[in-house]
Design a protein around this motif. Structure first.
Motif, PDB file in Angstrom:
ATOM      1  N   UNK A 126       0.839  -1.207   0.000  1.00 15.03           N
ATOM      2  CA  UNK A 126       0.000   0.000   0.000  1.00 15.03           C
ATOM      3  C   UNK A 126       0.869   1.249   0.000  1.00 15.03           C
ATOM      4  N   UNK A 127       1.503   1.523  -1.122  1.00 14.70           N
ATOM      5  CA  UNK A 127       2.332   2.718  -1.255  1.00 14.70           C
ATOM      6  C   UNK A 127       1.518   3.840  -1.904  1.00 14.70           C
ATOM      7  N   UNK A 128       1.849   5.107  -1.619  1.00 15.04           N
ATOM      8  CA  UNK A 128       0.999   6.208  -2.083  1.00 15.04           C
ATOM      9  C   UNK A 128       1.150   6.569  -3.559  1.00 15.04           C
ATOM     10  N   UNK A 129       2.268   6.176  -4.194  1.00 19.00           N
ATOM     11  CA  UNK A 129       2.488   6.638  -5.571  1.00 19.00           C
ATOM     12  C   UNK A 129       2.394   5.529  -6.617  1.00 19.00           C
ATOM     13  N   UNK A 130       3.093   4.437  -6.415  1.00 17.37           N
ATOM     14  CA  UNK A 130       3.119   3.329  -7.374  1.00 17.37           C
ATOM     15  C   UNK A 130       2.575   2.089  -6.688  1.00 17.37           C
ATOM     16  N   UNK A 131       1.753   1.328  -7.399  1.00 16.79           N
ATOM     17  CA  UNK A 131       1.242   0.082  -6.847  1.00 16.79           C
ATOM     18  C   UNK A 131       2.406  -0.808  -6.417  1.00 16.79           C
ATOM     19  N   UNK A 132       2.326  -1.347  -5.207  1.00 17.19           N
ATOM     20  CA  UNK A 132       3.420  -2.146  -4.685  1.00 17.19           C
ATOM     21  C   UNK A 132       3.753  -3.357  -5.523  1.00 17.19           C
ATOM     22  N   UNK A 133       2.737  -3.981  -6.122  1.00 18.05           N
ATOM     23  CA  UNK A 133       2.986  -5.125  -6.992  1.00 18.05           C
ATOM     24  C   UNK A 133       3.812  -4.722  -8.210  1.00 18.05           C
ATOM     25  N   UNK A 134       3.537  -3.524  -8.743  1.00 17.02           N
ATOM     26  CA  UNK A 134       4.298  -3.043  -9.889  1.00 17.02           C
ATOM     27  C   UNK A 134       5.742  -2.760  -9.486  1.00 17.02           C
ATOM     28  N   UNK A 135       5.944  -2.228  -8.285  1.00 19.36           N
ATOM     29  CA  UNK A 135       7.305  -1.996  -7.793  1.00 19.36           C
ATOM     30  C   UNK A 135       8.063  -3.321  -7.741  1.00 19.36           C
ATOM     31  N   UNK A 136       7.415  -4.351  -7.186  1.00 19.69           N
ATOM     32  CA  UNK A 136       8.057  -5.663  -7.080  1.00 19.69           C
ATOM     33  C   UNK A 136       8.367  -6.238  -8.464  1.00 19.69           C
ATOM     34  N   UNK A 137       7.427  -6.091  -9.399  1.00 25.88           N
ATOM     35  CA  UNK A 137       7.636  -6.620 -10.743  1.00 25.88           C
ATOM     36  C   UNK A 137       8.819  -5.936 -11.424  1.00 25.88           C
ATOM     37  N   UNK A 138       8.875  -4.603 -11.313  1.00 27.19           N
ATOM     38  CA  UNK A 138       9.961  -3.853 -11.932  1.00 27.19           C
ATOM     39  C   UNK A 138      11.299  -4.207 -11.292  1.00 27.19           C
ATOM     40  N   UNK A 139      11.289  -4.330  -9.980  1.00 23.45           N
ATOM     41  CA  UNK A 139      12.524  -4.635  -9.273  1.00 23.45           C
ATOM     42  C   UNK A 139      13.021  -6.036  -9.630  1.00 23.45           C
ATOM     43  N   UNK A 140      12.079  -6.998  -9.670  1.00 24.29           N
ATOM     44  CA  UNK A 140      12.479  -8.375  -9.968  1.00 24.29           C
ATOM     45  C   UNK A 140      12.992  -8.526 -11.393  1.00 24.29           C
ATOM     46  N   UNK A 141      12.459  -7.730 -12.320  1.00 27.27           N
ATOM     47  CA  UNK A 141      12.931  -7.813 -13.705  1.00 27.27           C
ATOM     48  C   UNK A 141      14.369  -7.323 -13.846  1.00 27.27           C
ATOM     49  N   UNK A 142      14.845  -6.578 -12.846  1.00 29.02           N
ATOM     50  CA  UNK A 142      16.188  -6.008 -12.935  1.00 29.02           C
ATOM     51  C   UNK A 142      17.158  -6.570 -11.909  1.00 29.02           C
ATOM     52  N   UNK A 143      16.660  -7.322 -10.924  1.00 21.53           N
ATOM     53  CA  UNK A 143      17.530  -7.723  -9.819  1.00 21.53           C
ATOM     54  C   UNK A 143      17.041  -9.025  -9.182  1.00 21.53           C
ATOM     55  N   UNK A 144      17.990  -9.743  -8.548  1.00 25.24           N
ATOM     56  CA  UNK A 144      17.653 -10.953  -7.795  1.00 25.24           C
ATOM     57  C   UNK A 144      17.596 -10.684  -6.298  1.00 25.24           C
ATOM     58  N   UNK A 145      17.530  -9.418  -5.898  1.00 23.19           N
ATOM     59  CA  UNK A 145      17.481  -9.087  -4.479  1.00 23.19           C
ATOM     60  C   UNK A 145      16.298  -9.797  -3.816  1.00 23.19           C
TER      61      UNK A 145
END
Length: 228
Positions: free
Chosen positions: A51-70
């Protein structure tokens, strides 16, 4: 280890960060998805409230996972299983429903780290899994049929590897959700949405592998690796 916590609940994050610090973690907080996407490369672990105020959290996770294995653990509000399933689909390593106990979070962080270390470059090289013309390399995460590279998503690869590593075993949907998606249902029957998630990925795998016979359906039981 450095942990980035993305959560707009300042009071809750302060408390969580203090607990993490007491257990030896170096933490930093951010309150937006944009800030999380900017900062994450400097960190070893990522905790995110969806529940983030600017970007949907699922989208943040998707973008992050596409670029990193963190490693990623997501927090969701109380409700249905859908958010948890979606978290795992976009690449999160685990998911917790708020409110949760710190000891549970700590145990889940340790479990995710164990899985991550087992995949690290410093670990011993795994032997490829060979089934007929199919070759699965657990280290490079490459799948080939007759030498031709098959492009799979992260979840598709994990699902195929899980089935291929136990070719004589019929794996239930509940077992696959636990092993591949990290989903624990606490003994409750698997939801229809979770079952459809598995069916969708099995269908995609069959299409990419070029034959439905690579994955055998045992109705009412689960799935088993076939021979193409």
């Amino acid at each position: 280890m450095r942990v980035l916590v993305a959560d707009s609940d300042t009071i809750g994050v302060d408390s969580l960060s203090a607990e993490l610090h007491r257990h030896g973690f170096d933490t930093e907080q951010c309150g937006t998805g944009a800030e999380a996407l900017e900062k994450y490369p400097k960190f070893d672990f990522f905790l995110i409230d969806l529940a983030l105020p600017d970007i949907d959290g699922l989208e943040v996770c998707r973008l992050l996972r596409s670029a990193s294995d963190i490693p990623i653990i997501a927090f969701t509000g109380p409700g249905t299983d859908l958010d948890r399933i979606l978290c795992l689909q976009v690449g999160c390593d685990d998911c917790l429903t708020k409110p949760f106990g710190f000891r549970e979070l700590l145990a889940r962080i340790e479990a995710v780290l164990r899985r991550s270390r087992s995949r690290s470059p410093g670990s011993l090289r795994s032997q490829p899994i060979m089934i007929g013309s199919l070759c699965i390399d657990p280290d490079t995460r490459e799948v080939r049929i007759n030498g031709r590279l098959i492009n799979l998503t992260r979840i598709e690869f994990c699902l195929l590897r899980q089935l291929a590593s136990q070719p004589q075993t019929v794996l239930s949907r509940a077992q696959l959700m636990a092993d591949v998606w990290g989903y624990q249902n606490d003994g409750r029957p698997l939801s229809a949405k979770a079952s459809r998630t598995i069916d969708t990925h099995v269908s995609a795998l069959r299409k990419k592998l070029g034959s439905p016979s690579w994955i055998v359906t045992h109705r009412g039981i689960g799935f088993q690796m076939g021979h193409g």
